[in-house]
Write an enzyme that holds these catalytic residues in place. Structure first.
Site, PDB file in Angstrom:
ATOM      1  N   HIS A 184      44.235  52.529 -15.486  1.00  0.00           N
ATOM      2  CA  HIS A 184      45.498  51.781 -15.574  1.00  0.00           C
ATOM      3  C   HIS A 184      46.834  52.604 -15.395  1.00  0.00           C
ATOM      4  O   HIS A 184      47.907  51.889 -15.056  1.00  0.00           O
ATOM      5  CB  HIS A 184      45.459  51.583 -17.243  1.00  0.00           C
ATOM      6  CG  HIS A 184      44.548  50.525 -17.719  1.00  0.00           C
ATOM      7  ND1 HIS A 184      43.514  50.737 -18.522  1.00  0.00           N
ATOM      8  CD2 HIS A 184      44.738  49.117 -17.472  1.00  0.00           C
ATOM      9  CE1 HIS A 184      42.800  49.696 -18.820  1.00  0.00           C
ATOM     10  NE2 HIS A 184      43.463  48.883 -18.201  1.00  0.00           N
TER      11      HIS A 184
ATOM     12  N   LYS B 142      40.090  39.263 -30.371  1.00  0.00           N
ATOM     13  CA  LYS B 142      39.055  40.357 -29.617  1.00  0.00           C
ATOM     14  C   LYS B 142      39.075  41.710 -30.888  1.00  0.00           C
ATOM     15  O   LYS B 142      39.888  41.953 -31.302  1.00  0.00           O
ATOM     16  CB  LYS B 142      39.802  41.045 -28.338  1.00  0.00           C
ATOM     17  CG  LYS B 142      39.337  42.133 -27.572  1.00  0.00           C
ATOM     18  CD  LYS B 142      40.245  42.206 -26.251  1.00  0.00           C
ATOM     19  CE  LYS B 142      39.532  43.079 -25.371  1.00  0.00           C
ATOM     20  NZ  LYS B 142      40.394  43.410 -24.209  1.00  0.00           N
TER      21      LYS B 142
ATOM     22  N   ARG C 139      39.703  45.890 -10.356  1.00  0.00           N
ATOM     23  CA  ARG C 139      39.083  46.823  -9.911  1.00  0.00           C
ATOM     24  C   ARG C 139      37.961  46.405  -9.067  1.00  0.00           C
ATOM     25  O   ARG C 139      37.696  47.053  -8.262  1.00  0.00           O
ATOM     26  CB  ARG C 139      38.237  47.323 -11.270  1.00  0.00           C
ATOM     27  CG  ARG C 139      38.918  48.039 -12.181  1.00  0.00           C
ATOM     28  CD  ARG C 139      38.284  48.457 -13.635  1.00  0.00           C
ATOM     29  NE  ARG C 139      37.797  46.994 -13.919  1.00  0.00           N
ATOM     30  CZ  ARG C 139      37.050  46.830 -15.030  1.00  0.00           C
ATOM     31  NH1 ARG C 139      36.467  47.911 -15.665  1.00  0.00           N
ATOM     32  NH2 ARG C 139      36.671  45.701 -15.394  1.00  0.00           N
TER      33      ARG C 139
ATOM     34  N   SER D  13      36.816  50.362 -20.166  1.00  0.00           N
ATOM     35  CA  SER D  13      37.057  50.737 -21.450  1.00  0.00           C
ATOM     36  C   SER D  13      35.608  50.728 -22.140  1.00  0.00           C
ATOM     37  O   SER D  13      35.341  51.496 -22.837  1.00  0.00           O
ATOM     38  CB  SER D  13      38.010  50.012 -22.180  1.00  0.00           C
ATOM     39  OG  SER D  13      37.820  48.499 -22.367  1.00  0.00           O
TER      40      SER D  13
END
Length: 149
Positions: A3, A27, A76, A114
């Protein structure tokens, strides 16, 4: 760190960057909204022309309120593209004057996620290569783990 890499690329393109930190009720996040904002502010404090702001609701509404000209999203791998592409098209439908810009991190950062970082931290592994120091400390504290020597 992926990030931060995308963020550093972004400040080279735009005059100002507002990092929107979403409150997402669907979430399950490890850190609260306030904690995430504080962690990002600390990690970005030496980068000029960056603001960190929490928001609720639609990203396009937040972007419009901030007078943003573009949304910057990191990619990514190809696996990210399908979701991000759908999101970009939906955002364009909701706000036609708002562009989405995709940036890729350096190749050596593309495998970081993450989920994987949290798992390594949970199992007591060294996460210092993957996240800023303040985030590593906060993760270890939140998970009750220690840095291995």
């Amino acid at each position: 760190n992926g990030h931060l890499d995308v963020l550093n690329r972004t400040v080279g393109i735009f005059d100002e960057l507002v990092i929107g930190v979403a409150r997402d009720s669907t979430k399950q996040t490890l850190f609260s909204l306030d904690e995430r904002v504080a962690l990002i502010k600390e990690a970005t404090k030496k980068i000029r022309h960056v603001q960190v702001k929490p928001f609720e609701g639609l990203l396009v509404d937040f972007a419009k309120k901030e007078k943003a000209v573009a949304l910057v999203r990191g990619l990514r791998a190809v696996s990210d593209f399908e979701f991000e592409f759908q999101l970009a098209l939906m955002n364009r439908k909701l706000e036609p004057n708002l562009e989405t810009v995709f940036l890729m991190p350096r190749e050596e950062l593309t495998y970081i996620s993450s989920r994987l970082v949290k798992e390594i931290a949970r199992l007591g592994g060294d996460i210092d290569l993957f996240v800023p120091p303040n985030v590593a400390r906060a993760l270890r504290s939140k998970l009750g783990t220690r840095k291995k020597k």
